[in-house]
Scaffold this active site. Structure first.
Site, PDB file in Angstrom:
ATOM      1  N   GLU A  37       9.542  -3.815  13.042  1.00 23.58           N
ATOM      2  CA  GLU A  37       9.178  -2.795  12.055  1.00 23.58           C
ATOM      3  C   GLU A  37       7.859  -2.168  12.499  1.00 23.58           C
ATOM      4  O   GLU A  37       6.807  -2.801  12.426  1.00 23.58           O
ATOM      5  CB  GLU A  37       9.017  -3.409  10.653  1.00 23.58           C
ATOM      6  CG  GLU A  37       8.664  -2.349   9.630  1.00 23.58           C
ATOM      7  CD  GLU A  37       8.445  -2.871   8.218  1.00 23.58           C
ATOM      8  OE1 GLU A  37       7.810  -3.925   8.058  1.00 23.58           O
ATOM      9  OE2 GLU A  37       8.925  -2.205   7.281  1.00 23.58           O
ATOM     10  N   ARG A  49      -5.835  -2.005  -0.241  1.00 24.11           N
ATOM     11  CA  ARG A  49      -6.126  -0.746   0.465  1.00 24.11           C
ATOM     12  C   ARG A  49      -5.855   0.474  -0.419  1.00 24.11           C
ATOM     13  O   ARG A  49      -6.329   1.566  -0.142  1.00 24.11           O
ATOM     14  CB  ARG A  49      -5.288  -0.656   1.748  1.00 24.11           C
ATOM     15  CG  ARG A  49      -5.809  -1.571   2.833  1.00 24.11           C
ATOM     16  CD  ARG A  49      -4.928  -1.561   4.055  1.00 24.11           C
ATOM     17  NE  ARG A  49      -3.682  -2.277   3.848  1.00 24.11           N
ATOM     18  CZ  ARG A  49      -2.744  -2.442   4.779  1.00 24.11           C
ATOM     19  NH1 ARG A  49      -2.903  -1.895   5.966  1.00 24.11           N
ATOM     20  NH2 ARG A  49      -1.653  -3.122   4.523  1.00 24.11           N
ATOM     21  N   LYS A  96      -1.207  -6.872  -9.407  1.00 29.51           N
ATOM     22  CA  LYS A  96      -2.180  -7.002  -8.305  1.00 29.51           C
ATOM     23  C   LYS A  96      -1.851  -5.895  -7.308  1.00 29.51           C
ATOM     24  O   LYS A  96      -0.941  -6.027  -6.495  1.00 29.51           O
ATOM     25  CB  LYS A  96      -2.042  -8.392  -7.668  1.00 29.51           C
ATOM     26  CG  LYS A  96      -3.290  -8.925  -6.992  1.00 29.51           C
ATOM     27  CD  LYS A  96      -3.805  -8.098  -5.835  1.00 29.51           C
ATOM     28  CE  LYS A  96      -3.024  -8.276  -4.559  1.00 29.51           C
ATOM     29  NZ  LYS A  96      -3.461  -7.336  -3.492  1.00 29.51           N
ATOM     30  N   SER A 117       5.314  -6.944   3.381  1.00 36.19           N
ATOM     31  CA  SER A 117       5.908  -7.256   4.676  1.00 36.19           C
ATOM     32  C   SER A 117       6.713  -8.555   4.592  1.00 36.19           C
ATOM     33  O   SER A 117       6.486  -9.388   3.701  1.00 36.19           O
ATOM     34  CB  SER A 117       4.789  -7.399   5.717  1.00 36.19           C
ATOM     35  OG  SER A 117       3.893  -8.397   5.289  1.00 36.19           O
ATOM     36  N   CYS A 125       9.664   1.791   3.258  1.00 36.46           N
ATOM     37  CA  CYS A 125      10.546   0.671   3.612  1.00 36.46           C
ATOM     38  C   CYS A 125      11.972   1.167   3.793  1.00 36.46           C
ATOM     39  O   CYS A 125      12.817   0.435   4.298  1.00 36.46           O
ATOM     40  CB  CYS A 125      10.474  -0.414   2.560  1.00 36.46           C
ATOM     41  SG  CYS A 125      11.159   0.122   1.010  1.00 36.46           S
ATOM     42  N   PHE A 175       0.804  -1.235   0.000  1.00 36.30           N
ATOM     43  CA  PHE A 175       0.000   0.000   0.000  1.00 36.30           C
ATOM     44  C   PHE A 175       0.832   1.278   0.000  1.00 36.30           C
ATOM     45  O   PHE A 175       0.339   2.355  -0.317  1.00 36.30           O
ATOM     46  CB  PHE A 175      -0.934   0.010   1.234  1.00 36.30           C
ATOM     47  CG  PHE A 175      -0.241   0.437   2.510  1.00 36.30           C
ATOM     48  CD1 PHE A 175      -0.066   1.787   2.816  1.00 36.30           C
ATOM     49  CD2 PHE A 175       0.258  -0.501   3.414  1.00 36.30           C
ATOM     50  CE1 PHE A 175       0.586   2.179   3.981  1.00 36.30           C
ATOM     51  CE2 PHE A 175       0.902  -0.116   4.574  1.00 36.30           C
ATOM     52  CZ  PHE A 175       1.068   1.217   4.854  1.00 36.30           C
TER      53      PHE A 175
HETATM   54  P1  NAD Z   1       1.506  -6.656   3.034  1.00 35.72           P
HETATM   55  O1  NAD Z   1       2.546  -7.713   3.134  1.00 35.72           O
HETATM   56  O2  NAD Z   1       0.405  -6.668   4.025  1.00 35.72           O
HETATM   57  O3  NAD Z   1       0.778  -6.727   1.595  1.00 35.72           O
HETATM   58  C1  NAD Z   1       1.516  -6.750   0.396  1.00 35.72           C
HETATM   59  C2  NAD Z   1       0.689  -7.482  -0.666  1.00 35.72           C
HETATM   60  O4  NAD Z   1       0.479  -8.822  -0.268  1.00 35.72           O
HETATM   61  C3  NAD Z   1      -0.688  -6.877  -0.904  1.00 35.72           C
HETATM   62  O5  NAD Z   1      -0.936  -6.880  -2.288  1.00 35.72           O
HETATM   63  C4  NAD Z   1      -1.625  -7.803  -0.145  1.00 35.72           C
HETATM   64  O6  NAD Z   1      -2.898  -7.878  -0.751  1.00 35.72           O
HETATM   65  C5  NAD Z   1      -0.914  -9.127  -0.235  1.00 35.72           C
HETATM   66  N1  NAD Z   1      -1.115  -9.977   0.954  1.00 35.72           N
HETATM   67  C6  NAD Z   1      -1.327  -9.567   2.246  1.00 35.72           C
HETATM   68  N2  NAD Z   1      -1.428 -10.627   3.073  1.00 35.72           N
HETATM   69  C7  NAD Z   1      -1.263 -11.727   2.302  1.00 35.72           C
HETATM   70  C8  NAD Z   1      -1.266 -13.119   2.588  1.00 35.72           C
HETATM   71  N3  NAD Z   1      -1.437 -13.578   3.827  1.00 35.72           N
HETATM   72  N4  NAD Z   1      -1.076 -13.978   1.568  1.00 35.72           N
HETATM   73  C9  NAD Z   1      -0.883 -13.537   0.298  1.00 35.72           C
HETATM   74  N5  NAD Z   1      -0.879 -12.218  -0.023  1.00 35.72           N
HETATM   75  C10 NAD Z   1      -1.077 -11.321   0.964  1.00 35.72           C
HETATM   76  O7  NAD Z   1       2.285  -5.267   3.020  1.00 35.72           O
HETATM   77  P2  NAD Z   1       1.681  -3.792   3.145  1.00 35.72           P
HETATM   78  O8  NAD Z   1       1.195  -3.586   4.533  1.00 35.72           O
HETATM   79  O9  NAD Z   1       0.780  -3.524   2.010  1.00 35.72           O
HETATM   80  O10 NAD Z   1       3.008  -2.915   2.898  1.00 35.72           O
HETATM   81  C11 NAD Z   1       3.890  -2.542   3.924  1.00 35.72           C
HETATM   82  C12 NAD Z   1       5.058  -3.481   4.003  1.00 35.72           C
HETATM   83  O11 NAD Z   1       5.754  -3.503   2.765  1.00 35.72           O
HETATM   84  C13 NAD Z   1       6.103  -3.039   5.029  1.00 35.72           C
HETATM   85  O12 NAD Z   1       6.553  -4.179   5.714  1.00 35.72           O
HETATM   86  C14 NAD Z   1       7.219  -2.430   4.196  1.00 35.72           C
HETATM   87  O13 NAD Z   1       8.502  -2.461   4.775  1.00 35.72           O
HETATM   88  C15 NAD Z   1       7.153  -3.313   2.986  1.00 35.72           C
HETATM   89  N6  NAD Z   1       7.787  -2.678   1.840  1.00 35.72           N
HETATM   90  C16 NAD Z   1       8.987  -3.155   1.440  1.00 35.72           C
HETATM   91  C17 NAD Z   1       9.645  -2.561   0.384  1.00 35.72           C
HETATM   92  C18 NAD Z   1      10.977  -3.045  -0.065  1.00 35.72           C
HETATM   93  O14 NAD Z   1      11.447  -2.619  -1.099  1.00 35.72           O
HETATM   94  N7  NAD Z   1      11.612  -3.957   0.648  1.00 35.72           N
HETATM   95  C19 NAD Z   1       9.058  -1.465  -0.270  1.00 35.72           C
HETATM   96  C20 NAD Z   1       7.813  -1.022   0.168  1.00 35.72           C
HETATM   97  C21 NAD Z   1       7.177  -1.637   1.233  1.00 35.72           C
END
Ligand code: NAD
Length: 492
Positions: A385, A180, A176, A229, A284, A152
């Site tokens: 985090e 949110r 995809k 995450s 991130c 998000f």
């Molecule tokens: P998230 O892991 O909750 O969701 C990411 C994606 O995975 C979304 O599209 C969501 O629909 C999907 N998803 C969520 N739960 C799932 C599950 N159980 N099974 C399969 N798919 C699922 O992450 P978020 O809250 O949207 O984003 C924030 C996180 O992303 C933070 O941890 C941040 O550090 C990380 N992030 C990392 C980078 C990087 O480059 N390393 C960059 C941006 C954000």
């Protein structure tokens, strides 16, 4: 009244939503208003999308790279034309302030520019006479149907770490978005429609975990790019790898900055504040922990506290606002809970951002900038985090101890050093077990032509997003060894 957006899938060049699909509300985190409903696509919708992409693959793969990038040149122009409207949508669905939304779009467009270099970047290698009369060629070919699963916090930029390269290399794509924050990709996809890519080359399927799992399991998907995450990144990496796909999965972070006594404190403070409180700490690459060395701590803490107290919070569309809300009420509650845990575990709250409200925005999810000093090593605030505007402070005696502390964490997304000592900077760059390093920089975000190089629990896979890594990820190498009849060769 606020804005409202229709959210649809884009499959085979047509907009639509799976009949009878459940939906998830999209909430403007500054106001609490529902601004859209994300359809939760099921396995059948994923099947339909993969089939549309697969059908488009042969012709797209056969389109010369020089022609494929013409669509990207047009996309860049359209993105620049629509920057304000897309930027506004990012702020409405994500909460970040408008200047941050516009900055994110600049980063997105840079990836389109780099992908336009594909006719050069995708070239293979040839060596004549590897043995007498035998030549060897290495060709790069596209991998096929590529799924791109996004978080998000950067609804515009993160899909662009992948899809321009995938398309330019001759692949077909399914994005995809985070459920949110699906609105931004709706607007971007309208521009892709205007660009006139052949139907099925670029598709969007909306949904949550079930939609993701259907993509991970689908035999017709060949590559998966994920950002989110760490828990979900691990899951995506394991499940898609088990299904035989190539996977790159970028995860969460806990980014320390180290401040040496010789650092220029004013500059270090300003840069640090932008890093830890920018995007309300939901980057991130947000600095979330400062490790001060020797006597650097006192002045640094005071300067940070002053800025944290003064920060203007509110709706990111208001130009006077310096920090927007966090993504949701659930996130606000989680962040406030973790601040309380920090206090219970012995840390000292210098600035407490809990219980924030903004007049006229009572439905908003606001947390004020928070500063926590004397964070015990190994405590929850030191290792978790938090993903909010919460900055922890720790104190050590030497740069070696600081590096050991950086390396003791599970994440490896970014670490920064503030110093005027080149020898210490070199030592830090060399020894920190982290993929993105900043020296007197607060957000060490790689430009589009460098890989976004998370390490350890911040990344699962081998090839990262952006630049040459993306080109390698979205192509498979084919080696050809050839010999032609000697009497035929001698004619030339
Ligand atoms: P998230 O892991 O909750 O969701 C990411 C994606 O995975 C979304 O599209 C969501 O629909 C999907 N998803 C969520 N739960 C799932 C599950 N159980 N099974 C399969 N798919 C699922 O992450 P978020 O809250 O949207 O984003 C924030 C996180 O992303 C933070 O941890 C941040 O550090 C990380 N992030 C990392 C980078 C990087 O480059 N390393 C960059 C941006 C954000």
């Amino acid at each position: 009244m606020g804005s409202s957006y229709e959210i649809r899938n884009f499959v085979a060049g047509e907009w639509g939503a799976p009949a009878g699909a459940d939906t998830a509300p999209v909430v403007n985190p500054a106001t609490g208003e529902v601004v859209g409903h994300t359809p939760q696509s099921d396995g059948a919708e994923v099947d339909r999308t993969v089939a549309a992409a697969a059908a488009a693959f042969p012709a797209w793969r056969g389109t010369p790279p020089g022609e494929r990038i013409q669509y990207l040149f047009k996309l860049k122009a359209l993105l620049e034309r629509e920057t304000q409207e897309i930027g506004r949508a990012i702020t409405i669905e994500n909460g970040k302030i408008l200047s941050e939304s516009l900055g994110e779009l600049v980063r997105a467009i840079e990836n389109v520019e780099v992908a336009c270099g594909i006719p050069t970047l995708m070239q293979g290698d040839v060596l004549e006479d590897v043995s007498r009369g035998i030549d060897e060629l290495m060709i790069r070919q596209p991998v096929g149907v590529c799924a791109i699963i996004c978080p998000f916090n950067f609804p515009a930029m993160i899909p662009f770490w992948f899809f321009p390269y995938a398309l330019a290399c001759g692949n077909v794509v399914i994005v995809k978005p985070a459920d949110r924050t699906p609105i931004t990709m709706q607007l971007v996809t309208r521009l892709i429609e205007e660009v006139g890519l052949p139907p099925g080359v670029f598709n969007v399927v909306n949904g949550g975990a079930d939609t993701v799992n259907a993509l991970l399991d689908h035999p017709g998907v060949h590559a998966v790019s994920f950002v989110g995450s760490t828990a979900v990144a691990e899951h995506v990496y394991a499940r898609a790898s088990a299904a035989g796909k190539r996977v790159q999965a970028q995860g969460g972070a806990k980014n320390p900055i180290v401040v040496l006594p010789d650092a220029e404190i004013d500059t270090a403070t300003q840069i640090t504040v932008d890093s830890c409180y920018g995007n309300a700490g939901q980057r991130c690459l947000a600095a979330s922990l400062a490790i001060t060395v020797g006597d650097a701590g006192g002045a640094f803490t005071e300067a940070l506290a002053a800025v944290a107290n003064d920060r203007v919070i509110g709706n990111g569309l208001d130009e006077s606002v310096e920090m927007g809300p966090v993504i949701s009420q659930a996130s606000k509650q989680r962040i406030e809970h973790l601040i309380g845990v920090g206090e219970q575990e012995g840390a000292r709250l210098v600035v407490d951002g809990r219980g924030a409200t903004v007049a006229g925005l009572e439905g908003g999810s606001f947390v004020r900038p928070t500063l926590i000093a004397d964070v015990p090593p190994g405590s929850t605030v030191a290792t978790t985090e938090i993903f909010g505007p919460v900055f922890g402070l720790m104190q050590v005696d030497t740069v070696e101890e600081a590096i050991a502390l950086v390396n003791s964490g599970r994440y490896g997304n970014m670490a920064c050093l503030f110093t005027t000592d080149g020898r210490a900077a070199r030592q830090f760059r060399y020894a920190a077990d982290v993929g993105n390093i900043g020296i007197n920089i607060g957000v060490a975000a790689p430009m589009a032509y460098f890989p976004f190089s998370g390490w350890r629990s911040s990344f699962f896979g081998v090839l990262h997003g952006q630049g040459k890594h993306a080109v390698e990820f979205f192509t498979q190498t084919k080696v050809v060894v050839e010999r032609w009849p000697a009497d035929w060769s001698r004619k030339f």
